[in-house]
Design a protein around this motif. Structure first.
Motif, PDB file in Angstrom:
ATOM      1  N   UNK A 245       0.810  -1.206   0.000  1.00  0.00           N
ATOM      2  CA  UNK A 245       0.000   0.000   0.000  1.00  0.00           C
ATOM      3  C   UNK A 245       0.846   1.260   0.000  1.00  0.00           C
ATOM      4  N   UNK A 246       1.903   1.270   0.801  1.00  0.00           N
ATOM      5  CA  UNK A 246       2.795   2.439   0.855  1.00  0.00           C
ATOM      6  C   UNK A 246       3.501   2.649  -0.486  1.00  0.00           C
ATOM      7  N   UNK A 247       3.893   1.562  -1.116  1.00  0.00           N
ATOM      8  CA  UNK A 247       4.551   1.642  -2.432  1.00  0.00           C
ATOM      9  C   UNK A 247       3.585   2.196  -3.485  1.00  0.00           C
ATOM     10  N   UNK A 248       2.367   1.682  -3.506  1.00  0.00           N
ATOM     11  CA  UNK A 248       1.382   2.131  -4.491  1.00  0.00           C
ATOM     12  C   UNK A 248       1.002   3.604  -4.266  1.00  0.00           C
ATOM     13  N   UNK A 249       0.916   4.001  -3.025  1.00  0.00           N
ATOM     14  CA  UNK A 249       0.595   5.408  -2.700  1.00  0.00           C
ATOM     15  C   UNK A 249       1.710   6.338  -3.223  1.00  0.00           C
ATOM     16  N   UNK A 250       2.932   5.876  -3.060  1.00  0.00           N
ATOM     17  CA  UNK A 250       4.092   6.667  -3.490  1.00  0.00           C
ATOM     18  C   UNK A 250       4.124   6.851  -5.004  1.00  0.00           C
ATOM     19  N   UNK A 251       3.569   5.861  -5.732  1.00  0.00           N
ATOM     20  CA  UNK A 251       3.672   5.890  -7.191  1.00  0.00           C
ATOM     21  C   UNK A 251       2.324   6.099  -7.880  1.00  0.00           C
ATOM     22  N   UNK A 252       1.355   6.636  -7.156  1.00  0.00           N
ATOM     23  CA  UNK A 252       0.072   6.906  -7.814  1.00  0.00           C
ATOM     24  C   UNK A 252       0.158   8.208  -8.601  1.00  0.00           C
ATOM     25  N   UNK A 253      -0.737   8.364  -9.575  1.00  0.00           N
ATOM     26  CA  UNK A 253      -0.709   9.547 -10.438  1.00  0.00           C
ATOM     27  C   UNK A 253      -1.169  10.781  -9.688  1.00  0.00           C
TER      28      UNK A 253
END
Length: 253
Positions: A245-253
């Motif tokens: 989740x932290x990774x996806x949040x960091x790389x969201x548009x």
């Protein structure tokens, strides 16, 4: 929690939630149930798509890592999936790697957990043995740090697959294809941000494999989970989902 399995032409898949697209690839003895906690967690924030990989349904000539990659590429084209966060476990990670190397344009980030592609010790040689349930139980238990996760239901699933002669031939074909298809020389070409989540007690793709992936994939970060084997998203879903989740949040548009 059970989900509707959708069908579009030859493709069968789960498609839950809305938001950026998170695609999940299961492994050789994997099933949609492997991702139950992950789907339930991320469907609240993402569109979670899980194709059922035709591991044992392709003709023998195409029962290879490359054959599976061609299948998933057609799947991506059919659903017109773009800016994909692509996650693969075990053989599914291997397929994800080949896909991102051949068609990087649709993929935004890559997440690998217990991936083959460099080294694995579970398949090849004499595995699987037909009709030997004790052997299958041991192999299934070896997937996890805590052998109790290898429930009777899970062992039954694997045993049923390995008791079919044609399926055994295809499993061995896939296993040998994975061993032959070493990606060490190509991994430096991956440009997308990559997350490696690994069980510290994985004996199928041991920790040194994760460290090698980390060294070879330029824009990668590595997390180890203690007391965890080859399928972290099943064994420690809480910790796995937080890291992802932290990774996806960091790389969201």
């Amino acid at each position: 929690m059970s989900y509707e399995i959708k069908q579009l032409d030859k493709f069968h898949y789960i498609d839950e939630g809305e938001g950026e697209t998170l695609v999940l690839f299961h492994g050789l003895f994997g099933a949609l149930s492997n991702f139950a906690d992950l789907i339930e967690y991320f469907r609240k924030t993402h569109r979670v798509v899980v194709p059922i990989l035709p591991l044992l349904d392709l003709d023998l000539l195409n029962t290879t890592v490359g054959g599976l990659q061609k299948y998933v590429n057609k799947f991506f084209e059919k659903l017109d999936l773009k800016n994909i966060h692509l996650l693969g476990n075990s053989l599914g990670g291997h397929v994800a790697l080949v896909q991102i190397l051949k068609h990087p344009e649709r993929i935004k980030t890559l997440i690998l957990t217990g991936s083959s592609g460099l080294f694995e010790s579970a398949m090849g040689d004499t595995y699987p043995k037909r009709g030997d349930r004790a052997y299958i139980r041991k192999k299934t238990e070896d997937t996890f740090y805590d052998p109790r996760i290898a429930t009777e239901e899970l062992v039954d699933e694997v045993f049923e697959i390995t008791n079919n002669r044609l399926k055994v031939i295809k499993i061995i074909a896939l296993a040998k294809s994975a061993i032959r298809h070493n990606l060490g020389e190509e991994l430096k070409e991956i440009k997308q941000p990559t997350l490696l989540i690994w069980g510290k007690n994985d004996i199928v793709t041991p920790p040194f494999v994760a460290e090698e992936f980390h060294k070879l994939i330029p824009n990668s970060e590595l997390y180890f989970i203690d007391k965890c084997g080859h399928a972290p998203m099943m064994e420690v879903p809480g910790e796995f989902n937080v890291i992802l989740g932290e990774f996806l949040e960091k790389h969201k548009q």
